[in-house]
Design a protein around this motif. Sequence first.
Motif, PDB file in Angstrom:
ATOM      1  N   LYS A   1      32.408 -16.711 -39.321  1.00 52.49           N
ATOM      2  CA  LYS A   1      30.956 -16.843 -39.249  1.00 52.49           C
ATOM      3  C   LYS A   1      30.293 -15.484 -39.039  1.00 52.49           C
ATOM      4  O   LYS A   1      29.236 -15.200 -39.618  1.00 52.49           O
ATOM      5  CB  LYS A   1      30.578 -17.806 -38.130  1.00 52.49           C
ATOM      6  N   MET A   2      30.930 -14.643 -38.209  1.00 48.91           N
ATOM      7  CA  MET A   2      30.399 -13.287 -38.007  1.00 48.91           C
ATOM      8  C   MET A   2      30.474 -12.491 -39.298  1.00 48.91           C
ATOM      9  O   MET A   2      29.560 -11.721 -39.627  1.00 48.91           O
ATOM     10  CB  MET A   2      31.192 -12.591 -36.895  1.00 48.91           C
ATOM     11  N   LYS A   3      31.543 -12.690 -40.055  1.00 47.09           N
ATOM     12  CA  LYS A   3      31.696 -12.016 -41.346  1.00 47.09           C
ATOM     13  C   LYS A   3      30.576 -12.402 -42.295  1.00 47.09           C
ATOM     14  O   LYS A   3      29.973 -11.543 -42.959  1.00 47.09           O
ATOM     15  CB  LYS A   3      33.064 -12.368 -41.930  1.00 47.09           C
ATOM     16  N   THR A   4      30.286 -13.694 -42.356  1.00 47.24           N
ATOM     17  CA  THR A   4      29.220 -14.172 -43.233  1.00 47.24           C
ATOM     18  C   THR A   4      27.869 -13.587 -42.833  1.00 47.24           C
ATOM     19  O   THR A   4      27.082 -13.162 -43.685  1.00 47.24           O
ATOM     20  CB  THR A   4      29.151 -15.708 -43.198  1.00 47.24           C
ATOM     21  N   LEU A   5      27.609 -13.552 -41.529  1.00 45.82           N
ATOM     22  CA  LEU A   5      26.357 -12.981 -41.041  1.00 45.82           C
ATOM     23  C   LEU A   5      26.262 -11.497 -41.371  1.00 45.82           C
ATOM     24  O   LEU A   5      25.204 -11.016 -41.824  1.00 45.82           O
ATOM     25  CB  LEU A   5      26.249 -13.197 -39.531  1.00 45.82           C
ATOM     26  N   ALA A   6      27.355 -10.764 -41.165  1.00 47.57           N
ATOM     27  CA  ALA A   6      27.356  -9.327 -41.437  1.00 47.57           C
ATOM     28  C   ALA A   6      27.167  -9.058 -42.935  1.00 47.57           C
ATOM     29  O   ALA A   6      26.411  -8.169 -43.327  1.00 47.57           O
ATOM     30  CB  ALA A   6      28.659  -8.705 -40.947  1.00 47.57           C
ATOM     31  N   GLN A   7      27.853  -9.839 -43.783  1.00 49.28           N
ATOM     32  CA  GLN A   7      27.705  -9.663 -45.228  1.00 49.28           C
ATOM     33  C   GLN A   7      26.272  -9.944 -45.678  1.00 49.28           C
ATOM     34  O   GLN A   7      25.691  -9.172 -46.446  1.00 49.28           O
ATOM     35  CB  GLN A   7      28.663 -10.598 -45.975  1.00 49.28           C
ATOM     36  N   GLY A   8      25.708 -11.052 -45.190  1.00 47.49           N
ATOM     37  CA  GLY A   8      24.344 -11.397 -45.576  1.00 47.49           C
ATOM     38  C   GLY A   8      23.338 -10.355 -45.137  1.00 47.49           C
ATOM     39  O   GLY A   8      22.430  -9.990 -45.897  1.00 47.49           O
ATOM     40  N   THR A   9      23.515  -9.855 -43.904  1.00 51.04           N
ATOM     41  CA  THR A   9      22.600  -8.826 -43.393  1.00 51.04           C
ATOM     42  C   THR A   9      22.725  -7.541 -44.203  1.00 51.04           C
ATOM     43  O   THR A   9      21.715  -6.925 -44.586  1.00 51.04           O
ATOM     44  CB  THR A   9      22.895  -8.542 -41.913  1.00 51.04           C
ATOM     45  N   ALA A  10      23.962  -7.132 -44.472  1.00 50.75           N
ATOM     46  CA  ALA A  10      24.193  -5.883 -45.200  1.00 50.75           C
ATOM     47  C   ALA A  10      23.651  -5.951 -46.623  1.00 50.75           C
ATOM     48  O   ALA A  10      22.953  -5.044 -47.080  1.00 50.75           O
ATOM     49  CB  ALA A  10      25.691  -5.565 -45.216  1.00 50.75           C
ATOM     50  N   VAL A  11      23.969  -7.031 -47.331  1.00 50.66           N
ATOM     51  CA  VAL A  11      23.486  -7.168 -48.711  1.00 50.66           C
ATOM     52  C   VAL A  11      21.958  -7.220 -48.733  1.00 50.66           C
ATOM     53  O   VAL A  11      21.316  -6.593 -49.578  1.00 50.66           O
ATOM     54  CB  VAL A  11      24.089  -8.416 -49.376  1.00 50.66           C
ATOM     55  N   GLY A  12      21.382  -7.944 -47.779  1.00 53.38           N
ATOM     56  CA  GLY A  12      19.923  -8.002 -47.699  1.00 53.38           C
ATOM     57  C   GLY A  12      19.301  -6.636 -47.489  1.00 53.38           C
ATOM     58  O   GLY A  12      18.273  -6.308 -48.101  1.00 53.38           O
ATOM     59  N   MET A  13      19.923  -5.814 -46.663  1.00 56.05           N
ATOM     60  CA  MET A  13      19.400  -4.470 -46.421  1.00 56.05           C
ATOM     61  C   MET A  13      19.538  -3.588 -47.659  1.00 56.05           C
ATOM     62  O   MET A  13      18.690  -2.738 -47.934  1.00 56.05           O
ATOM     63  CB  MET A  13      20.115  -3.828 -45.231  1.00 56.05           C
ATOM     64  N   TYR A  14      20.632  -3.784 -48.415  1.00 53.66           N
ATOM     65  CA  TYR A  14      20.815  -2.997 -49.629  1.00 53.66           C
ATOM     66  C   TYR A  14      19.854  -3.430 -50.727  1.00 53.66           C
ATOM     67  O   TYR A  14      19.473  -2.627 -51.583  1.00 53.66           O
ATOM     68  CB  TYR A  14      22.261  -3.101 -50.123  1.00 53.66           C
ATOM     69  N   VAL A  15      19.458  -4.689 -50.719  1.00 48.85           N
ATOM     70  CA  VAL A  15      18.502  -5.167 -51.722  1.00 48.85           C
ATOM     71  C   VAL A  15      17.149  -4.496 -51.524  1.00 48.85           C
ATOM     72  O   VAL A  15      16.479  -4.124 -52.489  1.00 48.85           O
ATOM     73  CB  VAL A  15      18.367  -6.706 -51.648  1.00 48.85           C
ATOM     74  N   LEU A  16      16.741  -4.332 -50.280  1.00 48.22           N
ATOM     75  CA  LEU A  16      15.476  -3.656 -50.002  1.00 48.22           C
ATOM     76  C   LEU A  16      15.579  -2.167 -50.315  1.00 48.22           C
ATOM     77  O   LEU A  16      16.643  -1.561 -50.174  1.00 48.22           O
ATOM     78  CB  LEU A  16      15.097  -3.841 -48.531  1.00 48.22           C
ATOM     79  N   ALA A  17      14.487  -1.584 -50.737  1.00 44.89           N
ATOM     80  CA  ALA A  17      14.458  -0.145 -51.058  1.00 44.89           C
ATOM     81  C   ALA A  17      14.240   0.643 -49.762  1.00 44.89           C
ATOM     82  O   ALA A  17      13.143   1.152 -49.501  1.00 44.89           O
ATOM     83  CB  ALA A  17      13.356   0.147 -52.071  1.00 44.89           C
ATOM     84  N   LEU A  18      15.295   0.748 -48.958  1.00 40.54           N
ATOM     85  CA  LEU A  18      15.198   1.423 -47.664  1.00 40.54           C
ATOM     86  C   LEU A  18      15.508   2.909 -47.805  1.00 40.54           C
ATOM     87  O   LEU A  18      16.294   3.324 -48.661  1.00 40.54           O
ATOM     88  CB  LEU A  18      16.171   0.794 -46.666  1.00 40.54           C
ATOM     89  N   THR A  19      14.897   3.702 -46.947  1.00 42.57           N
ATOM     90  CA  THR A  19      15.138   5.143 -46.922  1.00 42.57           C
ATOM     91  C   THR A  19      15.274   5.592 -45.472  1.00 42.57           C
ATOM     92  O   THR A  19      14.961   4.844 -44.539  1.00 42.57           O
ATOM     93  CB  THR A  19      13.983   5.923 -47.584  1.00 42.57           C
ATOM     94  N   GLY A  20      15.726   6.818 -45.293  1.00 49.99           N
ATOM     95  CA  GLY A  20      15.809   7.402 -43.960  1.00 49.99           C
ATOM     96  C   GLY A  20      16.833   6.720 -43.065  1.00 49.99           C
ATOM     97  O   GLY A  20      17.900   6.293 -43.533  1.00 49.99           O
ATOM     98  N   PRO A  21      16.521   6.579 -41.773  1.00 50.80           N
ATOM     99  CA  PRO A  21      17.471   5.989 -40.816  1.00 50.80           C
ATOM    100  C   PRO A  21      17.905   4.568 -41.183  1.00 50.80           C
ATOM    101  O   PRO A  21      19.048   4.189 -40.939  1.00 50.80           O
ATOM    102  CB  PRO A  21      16.682   5.999 -39.499  1.00 50.80           C
ATOM    103  N   LEU A  22      17.000   3.789 -41.768  1.00 48.11           N
ATOM    104  CA  LEU A  22      17.353   2.421 -42.146  1.00 48.11           C
ATOM    105  C   LEU A  22      18.401   2.412 -43.258  1.00 48.11           C
ATOM    106  O   LEU A  22      19.275   1.544 -43.288  1.00 48.11           O
ATOM    107  CB  LEU A  22      16.109   1.654 -42.591  1.00 48.11           C
TER     108      LEU A  22
END
Length: 225
Positions: free
Chosen positions: A155-176
Amino acid sequence: MTGVPASATGGTGRPASGGKLAAAAVNQASLWNIANILTMIRLVLVPAFVVLLLQDGGYDPVWRAWAWAAFAVAMITDVFDGHLARTYDLVTDFGKIADPIADKAIMAAGLICLSVLGDLPWWVTGVILLRELGITLMRFWVIRHGVIPASRGGKMKTLAQGTAVGMYVLALTGPLATLRFWVMAVAVLLTVATGLDYVRQAVVLRRRGLAEERAAAVAAGDRPA
């Protein structure tokens, strides 16, 4: 009193064919419960997510924000549909098949699209997808001996994967942008660690099942004819 309404017997005291049709309609309607509807929504969101993410070459921040919204909704429905199905006894054969397909489809779509766009190394996508495919095949390999339950690590793996992929989908820059790298690193580590643990559980479960089958065969052979 037969307990069968006159309207269902056609006034003859015998159930009419309409009664069978009504029962079949009720059984069919049970597929359209809230848990299955959420799963269907998640399946529909997969192609919508891909289209949104790849609009204008895949680098428009606005389109990527919309893609993130679709991905987020899909992940949220993943949390609720299983909970609702178990809590309110809405488990169906359709849900058992469609739910894991929808889960893996949205995650695979995100990983592959991000790798195609060059945002995520292909080896990361390969490790995660091979792990998911391998564990699915392994579950079928040992299914006659028992079911490997979902672990807290999974379950932690699923949460980490979802969070990571979601962050990569967004056009983030800098510290994020730096933070999402480390979140994905944690997701990959959990993916590998939980995958190895599932392999261990599968081997133990299969050995135990085979031992029980041999013991049962010996016991059956010792019984008098």
